[in-house]
Design a protein around this motif. Structure first.
Motif, PDB file in Angstrom:
ATOM      1  N   GLN A 159       7.741  -3.786  -8.314  1.00 56.87           N
ATOM      2  CA  GLN A 159       8.598  -3.773  -9.488  1.00 56.87           C
ATOM      3  C   GLN A 159       8.156  -2.705 -10.489  1.00 56.87           C
ATOM      4  O   GLN A 159       8.987  -2.090 -11.159  1.00 56.87           O
ATOM      5  N   CYS A 160       6.849  -2.481 -10.567  1.00 54.41           N
ATOM      6  CA  CYS A 160       6.350  -1.388 -11.412  1.00 54.41           C
ATOM      7  C   CYS A 160       6.859  -0.048 -10.911  1.00 54.41           C
ATOM      8  O   CYS A 160       7.287   0.808 -11.700  1.00 54.41           O
ATOM      9  N   TRP A 161       6.801   0.151  -9.571  1.00 51.32           N
ATOM     10  CA  TRP A 161       7.268   1.429  -9.024  1.00 51.32           C
ATOM     11  C   TRP A 161       8.758   1.623  -9.315  1.00 51.32           C
ATOM     12  O   TRP A 161       9.200   2.730  -9.624  1.00 51.32           O
ATOM     13  N   SER A 162       9.529   0.526  -9.225  1.00 51.49           N
ATOM     14  CA  SER A 162      10.960   0.626  -9.502  1.00 51.49           C
ATOM     15  C   SER A 162      11.219   1.007 -10.950  1.00 51.49           C
ATOM     16  O   SER A 162      12.155   1.754 -11.259  1.00 51.49           O
ATOM     17  N   LYS A 163      10.387   0.486 -11.840  1.00 47.31           N
ATOM     18  CA  LYS A 163      10.591   0.715 -13.273  1.00 47.31           C
ATOM     19  C   LYS A 163      10.019   2.049 -13.740  1.00 47.31           C
ATOM     20  O   LYS A 163      10.622   2.740 -14.564  1.00 47.31           O
ATOM     21  N   TYR A 164       8.847   2.418 -13.208  1.00 49.24           N
ATOM     22  CA  TYR A 164       8.135   3.588 -13.728  1.00 49.24           C
ATOM     23  C   TYR A 164       8.042   4.753 -12.743  1.00 49.24           C
ATOM     24  O   TYR A 164       7.619   5.837 -13.112  1.00 49.24           O
ATOM     25  N   GLY A 165       8.403   4.525 -11.490  1.00 49.66           N
ATOM     26  CA  GLY A 165       8.294   5.564 -10.478  1.00 49.66           C
ATOM     27  C   GLY A 165       7.160   5.274  -9.507  1.00 49.66           C
ATOM     28  O   GLY A 165       6.070   4.876  -9.916  1.00 49.66           O
ATOM     29  N   LYS A 166       7.426   5.485  -8.228  1.00 46.26           N
ATOM     30  CA  LYS A 166       6.431   5.209  -7.195  1.00 46.26           C
ATOM     31  C   LYS A 166       5.392   6.318  -7.155  1.00 46.26           C
ATOM     32  O   LYS A 166       5.730   7.501  -7.101  1.00 46.26           O
ATOM     33  N   PRO A 167       4.109   5.973  -7.151  1.00 44.45           N
ATOM     34  CA  PRO A 167       3.068   6.997  -7.089  1.00 44.45           C
ATOM     35  C   PRO A 167       2.897   7.537  -5.671  1.00 44.45           C
ATOM     36  O   PRO A 167       3.148   6.839  -4.689  1.00 44.45           O
ATOM     37  N   ARG A 168       2.453   8.768  -5.582  1.00 40.22           N
ATOM     38  CA  ARG A 168       2.077   9.323  -4.281  1.00 40.22           C
ATOM     39  C   ARG A 168       0.592   9.124  -4.014  1.00 40.22           C
ATOM     40  O   ARG A 168       0.172   9.035  -2.859  1.00 40.22           O
ATOM     41  N   THR A 169      -0.201   9.081  -5.106  1.00 41.26           N
ATOM     42  CA  THR A 169      -1.649   8.904  -4.978  1.00 41.26           C
ATOM     43  C   THR A 169      -2.075   7.770  -5.896  1.00 41.26           C
ATOM     44  O   THR A 169      -1.522   7.604  -6.998  1.00 41.26           O
ATOM     45  N   LEU A 170      -3.067   6.999  -5.466  1.00 42.53           N
ATOM     46  CA  LEU A 170      -3.437   5.795  -6.213  1.00 42.53           C
ATOM     47  C   LEU A 170      -4.906   5.459  -5.981  1.00 42.53           C
ATOM     48  O   LEU A 170      -5.407   5.579  -4.856  1.00 42.53           O
ATOM     49  N   ALA A 171      -5.586   5.032  -7.035  1.00 44.93           N
ATOM     50  CA  ALA A 171      -6.954   4.522  -6.931  1.00 44.93           C
ATOM     51  C   ALA A 171      -6.929   3.016  -7.161  1.00 44.93           C
ATOM     52  O   ALA A 171      -6.339   2.544  -8.134  1.00 44.93           O
ATOM     53  N   ASP A 172      -7.565   2.283  -6.256  1.00 50.12           N
ATOM     54  CA  ASP A 172      -7.639   0.823  -6.336  1.00 50.12           C
ATOM     55  C   ASP A 172      -9.072   0.460  -6.715  1.00 50.12           C
ATOM     56  O   ASP A 172      -9.980   0.480  -5.873  1.00 50.12           O
ATOM     57  N   LEU A 173      -9.294   0.140  -7.996  1.00 47.93           N
ATOM     58  CA  LEU A 173     -10.631  -0.173  -8.494  1.00 47.93           C
ATOM     59  C   LEU A 173     -10.963  -1.630  -8.204  1.00 47.93           C
ATOM     60  O   LEU A 173     -10.199  -2.528  -8.554  1.00 47.93           O
ATOM     61  N   GLY A 174     -12.120  -1.856  -7.584  1.00 42.54           N
ATOM     62  CA  GLY A 174     -12.475  -3.202  -7.167  1.00 42.54           C
ATOM     63  C   GLY A 174     -11.636  -3.623  -5.979  1.00 42.54           C
ATOM     64  O   GLY A 174     -11.130  -4.739  -5.927  1.00 42.54           O
ATOM     65  N   CYS A 175     -11.527  -2.738  -5.000  1.00 41.75           N
ATOM     66  CA  CYS A 175     -10.601  -2.961  -3.880  1.00 41.75           C
ATOM     67  C   CYS A 175     -11.063  -4.077  -2.954  1.00 41.75           C
ATOM     68  O   CYS A 175     -10.265  -4.567  -2.146  1.00 41.75           O
ATOM     69  N   GLY A 176     -12.324  -4.492  -3.039  1.00 36.92           N
ATOM     70  CA  GLY A 176     -12.811  -5.563  -2.191  1.00 36.92           C
ATOM     71  C   GLY A 176     -12.661  -5.242  -0.720  1.00 36.92           C
ATOM     72  O   GLY A 176     -13.067  -4.168  -0.258  1.00 36.92           O
ATOM     73  N   THR A 177     -12.060  -6.151   0.036  1.00 32.73           N
ATOM     74  CA  THR A 177     -11.894  -5.952   1.471  1.00 32.73           C
ATOM     75  C   THR A 177     -10.576  -5.268   1.830  1.00 32.73           C
ATOM     76  O   THR A 177     -10.155  -5.296   2.983  1.00 32.73           O
ATOM     77  N   GLY A 178      -9.923  -4.670   0.840  1.00 29.83           N
ATOM     78  CA  GLY A 178      -8.757  -3.840   1.122  1.00 29.83           C
ATOM     79  C   GLY A 178      -7.445  -4.567   1.295  1.00 29.83           C
ATOM     80  O   GLY A 178      -6.478  -3.998   1.818  1.00 29.83           O
ATOM     81  N   SER A 179      -7.364  -5.802   0.822  1.00 33.25           N
ATOM     82  CA  SER A 179      -6.150  -6.594   1.045  1.00 33.25           C
ATOM     83  C   SER A 179      -4.939  -6.074   0.286  1.00 33.25           C
ATOM     84  O   SER A 179      -3.808  -6.447   0.601  1.00 33.25           O
ATOM     85  N   LEU A 180      -5.151  -5.223  -0.719  1.00 31.80           N
ATOM     86  CA  LEU A 180      -4.037  -4.547  -1.394  1.00 31.80           C
ATOM     87  C   LEU A 180      -3.983  -3.069  -1.007  1.00 31.80           C
ATOM     88  O   LEU A 180      -2.902  -2.508  -0.847  1.00 31.80           O
ATOM     89  N   SER A 181      -5.129  -2.444  -0.845  1.00 37.82           N
ATOM     90  CA  SER A 181      -5.157  -1.017  -0.507  1.00 37.82           C
ATOM     91  C   SER A 181      -4.423  -0.727   0.789  1.00 37.82           C
ATOM     92  O   SER A 181      -3.657   0.242   0.891  1.00 37.82           O
ATOM     93  N   ILE A 182      -4.646  -1.561   1.799  1.00 41.78           N
ATOM     94  CA  ILE A 182      -4.049  -1.305   3.116  1.00 41.78           C
ATOM     95  C   ILE A 182      -2.524  -1.440   3.081  1.00 41.78           C
ATOM     96  O   ILE A 182      -1.814  -0.549   3.575  1.00 41.78           O
ATOM     97  N   PRO A 183      -1.962  -2.519   2.497  1.00 40.87           N
ATOM     98  CA  PRO A 183      -0.490  -2.585   2.399  1.00 40.87           C
ATOM     99  C   PRO A 183       0.102  -1.449   1.567  1.00 40.87           C
ATOM    100  O   PRO A 183       1.222  -1.000   1.846  1.00 40.87           O
ATOM    101  N   LEU A 184      -0.623  -0.973   0.557  1.00 39.38           N
ATOM    102  CA  LEU A 184      -0.117   0.137  -0.248  1.00 39.38           C
ATOM    103  C   LEU A 184      -0.084   1.433   0.569  1.00 39.38           C
ATOM    104  O   LEU A 184       0.848   2.230   0.451  1.00 39.38           O
ATOM    105  N   ALA A 185      -1.097   1.638   1.411  1.00 41.44           N
ATOM    106  CA  ALA A 185      -1.071   2.791   2.313  1.00 41.44           C
ATOM    107  C   ALA A 185       0.097   2.669   3.276  1.00 41.44           C
ATOM    108  O   ALA A 185       0.727   3.667   3.656  1.00 41.44           O
TER     109      ALA A 185
END
Length: 261
Positions: free
Chosen positions: A28-54
């Motif tokens: 919903q953020c991407w829809s409102k503000y624009g989808k990023p091409r590059t992103l940093a995930d701070l505190g990514c842990g085991t990648g449960s958000l980083s991987i779906p974003l990739a």
């Protein structure tokens, strides 16, 4: 914190975490503000958000302080890509860095820090320093999206504890102690996990090993966080409550911030 043993139990213990809701909020953020091409995930842990974003075609930098968490994330990412290669533009690079001092060779379009990672910053100066690093790491017009447990949520934890889990392969006792003056909570977890959880070849009777974890979080006033973002230089700062595009109230448990550079 040293997540050495805990890192390998994290996904098992966090199966009920609302990762789909976090991903939906980001969409919903991407829809409102624009989808990023590059992103940093701070505190990514085991990648449960980083991987779906990739998987959405975003070039992701997964940043965490724990080498063990990143080892699990790297394994999960490799397995995910073997199962189905990421689309064009999608990738994850795993980096061991402190969110207070993180930096990349380039600025990115968005920085996220979800699952209340910023609550682990226990001093106001550390929050301010992290905000400054994020601002420096963003492209002009870039977004900073993060969530935090509110003071209300920490008080609720203290009132509701202790917590228990008792399943065939894992069990825990979780107690919490609140320092009301600092709005700082200490979570003590005693976890018992089956020796089969990590693929033990022990063919004898099942055994359980004990893992002790101590996690400390601090909640800050919402108005103070917003003011710190503005003082850092973010021109637009919005606050939302509990995964919805609604105002933060006194009973909001998880507050979301969306700030534009």
């Amino acid at each position: 914190m040293a997540y050495a043993e805990f890192a390998y139990l994290y996904d098992r213990l966090m199966e009920e975490m609302p990762y789909p809701e976090w991903l939906d909020f980001l969409s919903q953020c991407w829809s409102k503000y624009g989808k990023p091409r590059t992103l940093a995930d701070l505190g990514c842990g085991t990648g449960s958000l980083s991987i779906p974003l990739a998987r959405q075609g975003i070039e992701v930098y997964g940043i965490d302080l724990s080498d063990d968490m990143l080892a699990v994330a790297q394994q999960k990412g490799a397995e995910a890509e073997r199962h189905q290669p990421f689309p064009a533009g999608g990738s994850v690079a795993w980096l061991q860095q402190d969110m207070r001092e993180w930096s990349l060779h380039r600025q990115v379009d968005a920085v996220i820090s979800l699952c209340d990672c910023l609550n682990y910053l226990l001093e106001e100066e550390e929050v301010a320093q992290t905000f400054q690093q994020v601002f420096a790491g963003l492209n002009p017009g870039g977004l900073f999206v993060f969530d935090v447990h509110t003071p209300y949520q920490l008080e609720a934890y203290a009132e509701a504890q202790p917590f228990f889990l008792n399943e065939d392969d894992v069990a825990y006792i979780w107690t919490s102690e609140l320092d009301a003056e600092r709005c700082e909570i200490e979570h003590a977890l005693t976890i018992f996990v089956s020796d089969m959880e990590r693929g033990s070849s022990n063919t004898g009777s099942e055994r359980f090993r004990r893992v002790d974890e101590l996690h400390v979080q601090r909640a800050y006033p919402m108005a103070w966080l917003k003011r710190q973002l503005q003082q850092t230089g973010f021109s637009e700062v919005e606050m939302y409550g509990d995964f919805a595009w609604k105002s933060v109230t006194k009973t909001t448990q998880r507050a979301f911030f969306v700030a534009r550079k």
